[in-house]
Design a protein around this motif. Structure first.
Motif, mmCIF file in Angstrom:
data_model
loop_
_atom_site.group_PDB
_atom_site.id
_atom_site.type_symbol
_atom_site.label_atom_id
_atom_site.label_comp_id
_atom_site.label_asym_id
_atom_site.label_seq_id
_atom_site.Cartn_x
_atom_site.Cartn_y
_atom_site.Cartn_z
ATOM 1 N N GLU A 23 0.831 -1.210 0.000
ATOM 2 C CA GLU A 23 0.000 0.000 0.000
ATOM 3 C C GLU A 23 0.862 1.256 0.000
ATOM 4 O O GLU A 23 0.571 2.226 -0.709
ATOM 5 N N ILE A 24 1.928 1.240 0.799
ATOM 6 C CA ILE A 24 2.803 2.418 0.886
ATOM 7 C C ILE A 24 3.507 2.673 -0.440
ATOM 8 O O ILE A 24 3.515 3.790 -0.963
ATOM 9 N N LEU A 25 4.112 1.621 -1.007
ATOM 10 C CA LEU A 25 4.861 1.787 -2.247
ATOM 11 C C LEU A 25 3.961 2.096 -3.434
ATOM 12 O O LEU A 25 4.386 2.735 -4.399
ATOM 13 N N GLN A 26 2.726 1.671 -3.352
ATOM 14 C CA GLN A 26 1.788 1.942 -4.441
ATOM 15 C C GLN A 26 1.588 3.446 -4.647
ATOM 16 O O GLN A 26 1.315 3.893 -5.762
ATOM 17 N N GLN A 27 1.740 4.215 -3.576
ATOM 18 C CA GLN A 27 1.612 5.668 -3.682
ATOM 19 C C GLN A 27 2.656 6.253 -4.634
ATOM 20 O O GLN A 27 2.435 7.314 -5.232
ATOM 21 N N ALA A 28 3.811 5.574 -4.758
ATOM 22 C CA ALA A 28 4.869 6.015 -5.661
ATOM 23 C C ALA A 28 4.878 5.207 -6.949
ATOM 24 O O ALA A 28 5.851 5.271 -7.712
ATOM 25 N N ASP A 29 3.811 4.460 -7.207
ATOM 26 C CA ASP A 29 3.696 3.612 -8.395
ATOM 27 C C ASP A 29 4.826 2.588 -8.450
ATOM 28 O O ASP A 29 5.414 2.324 -9.495
ATOM 29 N N ILE A 30 5.131 2.008 -7.297
ATOM 30 C CA ILE A 30 6.111 0.930 -7.196
ATOM 31 C C ILE A 30 5.367 -0.350 -6.814
ATOM 32 O O ILE A 30 4.591 -0.357 -5.861
ATOM 33 N N ARG A 31 5.593 -1.405 -7.571
ATOM 34 C CA ARG A 31 4.944 -2.679 -7.294
ATOM 35 C C ARG A 31 5.968 -3.676 -6.783
ATOM 36 O O ARG A 31 7.079 -3.760 -7.302
ATOM 37 N N ALA A 72 16.547 -0.879 -11.492
ATOM 38 C CA ALA A 72 16.966 0.520 -11.486
ATOM 39 C C ALA A 72 16.753 1.081 -10.082
ATOM 40 O O ALA A 72 15.732 1.705 -9.795
ATOM 41 N N LEU A 73 17.705 0.854 -9.203
ATOM 42 C CA LEU A 73 17.598 1.339 -7.825
ATOM 43 C C LEU A 73 17.444 2.849 -7.765
ATOM 44 O O LEU A 73 16.722 3.379 -6.913
ATOM 45 N N ASP A 74 18.130 3.561 -8.656
ATOM 46 C CA ASP A 74 18.040 5.024 -8.644
ATOM 47 C C ASP A 74 16.611 5.481 -8.907
ATOM 48 O O ASP A 74 16.111 6.419 -8.272
ATOM 49 N N GLN A 75 15.922 4.804 -9.822
ATOM 50 C CA GLN A 75 14.539 5.170 -10.119
ATOM 51 C C GLN A 75 13.611 4.821 -8.960
ATOM 52 O O GLN A 75 12.671 5.566 -8.654
ATOM 53 N N LEU A 76 13.862 3.688 -8.300
ATOM 54 C CA LEU A 76 13.045 3.308 -7.153
ATOM 55 C C LEU A 76 13.156 4.359 -6.055
ATOM 56 O O LEU A 76 12.142 4.800 -5.494
ATOM 57 N N PHE A 77 14.383 4.780 -5.732
ATOM 58 C CA PHE A 77 14.557 5.768 -4.668
ATOM 59 C C PHE A 77 14.045 7.143 -5.070
ATOM 60 O O PHE A 77 13.545 7.895 -4.219
ATOM 61 N N PHE A 78 14.165 7.486 -6.324
ATOM 62 C CA PHE A 78 13.588 8.747 -6.791
ATOM 63 C C PHE A 78 12.092 8.783 -6.497
ATOM 64 O O PHE A 78 11.563 9.774 -5.988
ATOM 65 N N ARG A 79 11.417 7.696 -6.782
ATOM 66 C CA ARG A 79 9.970 7.646 -6.564
ATOM 67 C C ARG A 79 9.617 7.663 -5.074
ATOM 68 O O ARG A 79 8.671 8.327 -4.648
ATOM 69 N N ILE A 80 10.387 6.933 -4.274
ATOM 70 C CA ILE A 80 10.135 6.908 -2.832
ATOM 71 C C ILE A 80 10.362 8.277 -2.204
ATOM 72 O O ILE A 80 9.539 8.784 -1.426
#
Length: 383
Positions: A23-31, A72-80
């Motif tokens: 639920e938390i990660l979904q806010q950043a469009d991370i699955r 792409a860790l950089d993209q994941l952290f950018f979104r978070i």
């Protein structure tokens, strides 16, 4: 190769119950177990509980163990970090860390050399493979039209020299001189005499070996022991190790060492909020006792001591710098694989790419403060 995953990803665990982190990660469009580059690929379901319970430490340590990956860790952290989702995970831990930073001087004289021993003394050959040809371990200046890391770092060094208005015969002090990039560049191109200090034995040895033919001195010492006076002072990427309890002391030392008509350039990473703490994973594994300053904290530290002549933010250039370092790190890793284990590989990969994402999200900044001594009686001339 921005965000490219170099290692083979382990099979994804596909059968699991939906978790609060979904639920938390979904806010950043991370699955979790999605197929996009920024999605988290889970290999151990129990890691989700650890991340939720321990926040940044749980996220970083579970990655280091191989419990999850992201192409792409950089993209994941950018979104978070763009949405500041970290605030939703164990906020009480941040409150305790903030209290600790107020009560304990984590950057005391006794602790001053710890970051040198644990981080900067990792090995000069390791840093030479990751950095540019001058071994500049701070943000490059890409917006000047640089096409390569070498060009971006040389543009940054020249920017500093021009801001300081260096002239032949001047004496320059570099507080936290690293591998001597600024002092060597200034001596070679601006005809100045330079003194650098560092808390890293490896860095000091490198400067002495490589720049023995230049008017450059290097000393292994804490900044609080400085007593000489200089025409110009620079500190590039060192203030992050000073800590809020010592900000005022640092500025008092700078004032003590600056001639009345001198200029001081402070180049530092900074945070957006005064009342926030260092990321616990970064502090534990990368920069022990590190603490980013806020603009307000720097302003408080110079109050009635120094005058701010100029403030320049080019933090977006750090994203590109970190991605260039990551590219070099990946390309040269095999030559260090026998010396360092896979744990360190994943730690450094996580460090470089998470920081790139943080700068891209404007979660942290890069500032150059131009400061003068108010005793000069007029406005400092800045080239």
């Amino acid at each position: 190769m921005a965000g490219e995953q170099q290692e083979t990803l382990a099979p994804v665990v596909s059968v699991r119950k939906r978790h609060l982190l979904d639920e938390i990660l979904q806010q950043a469009d991370i699955r979790i177990n999605g197929d996009r580059p920024w999605d988290m690929r889970l290999h151990r379901p129990a890691a989700l509980d650890e991340i939720l319970a321990r926040g940044s430490m749980g996220l970083g340590e579970s990655y280091m163990r191989g419990d999850w990956d992201a192409a792409a860790l950089d993209q994941l952290f950018f979104r978070i970090l763009r949405l500041d989702l970290t605030r939703l995970i164990n906020p009480w831990r941040s409150a305790l860390r903030l209290l600790r930073s107020h009560l304990i001087n984590l950057q005391s004289r006794r602790r001053a050399f710890e970051v040198g021993e644990r981080h900067y003394d990792l090995g000069n050959s390791f840093y030479a493979a990751m950095l540019d040809q001058r071994l500049v371990y701070s943000c490059g200046y890409w917006r000047a039209g640089a096409k390569t890391l070498d060009q971006a770092q040389e543009a940054k060094l020249d920017l500093i020299c021009r801001k300081l208005g260096l002239q032949p015969g001047m004496r320059l002090l570099d507080i936290g001189c690293g591998w001597g990039s600024l002092v060597s560049y200034a001596a070679q191109n601006y005809g100045v005499e330079c003194v650098g200090i560092t808390v890293s034995k490896e860095q000091a040895a490198y400067v002495r070996e490589h720049y023995a033919d230049l008017p450059v001195e290097v000393h292994l010492q804490d900044y609080r022991n400085l007593r000489q006076q200089f025409d110009r002072i620079a500190s590039v990427g060192m203030f992050e190790h000073v800590g809020r309890r010592n900000h005022r002391t640092f500025m008092q030392v700078a004032k003590r060492c600056l001639k009345p008509d001198g200029l001081f350039l402070l180049h530092t990473i900074g945070k957006n909020q005064r009342h926030s703490t260092t990321d616990p994973w970064i502090e534990h594994y990368i920069f022990p006792n590190g603490e980013l300053p806020s603009a307000g904290q720097i302003g408080d530290a110079v109050d009635h001591l120094l005058v701010c002549e100029d403030l320049h933010n080019f933090g977006t250039d750090y994203d590109q710098t970190l991605m260039a370092w990551h590219s070099n790190f990946e390309r040269h890793w095999e030559q260090f694989a026998g010396q360092y284990d896979r744990h360190l590989y994943r730690m450094w990969r996580y460090y470089l790419l998470s920081c790139a994402g943080a700068f891209r999200a404007r979660h942290i900044q890069l500032w150059q403060w131009m400061l003068s001594d108010h005793r000069s009686g007029g406005v400092a001339r800045i080239s």
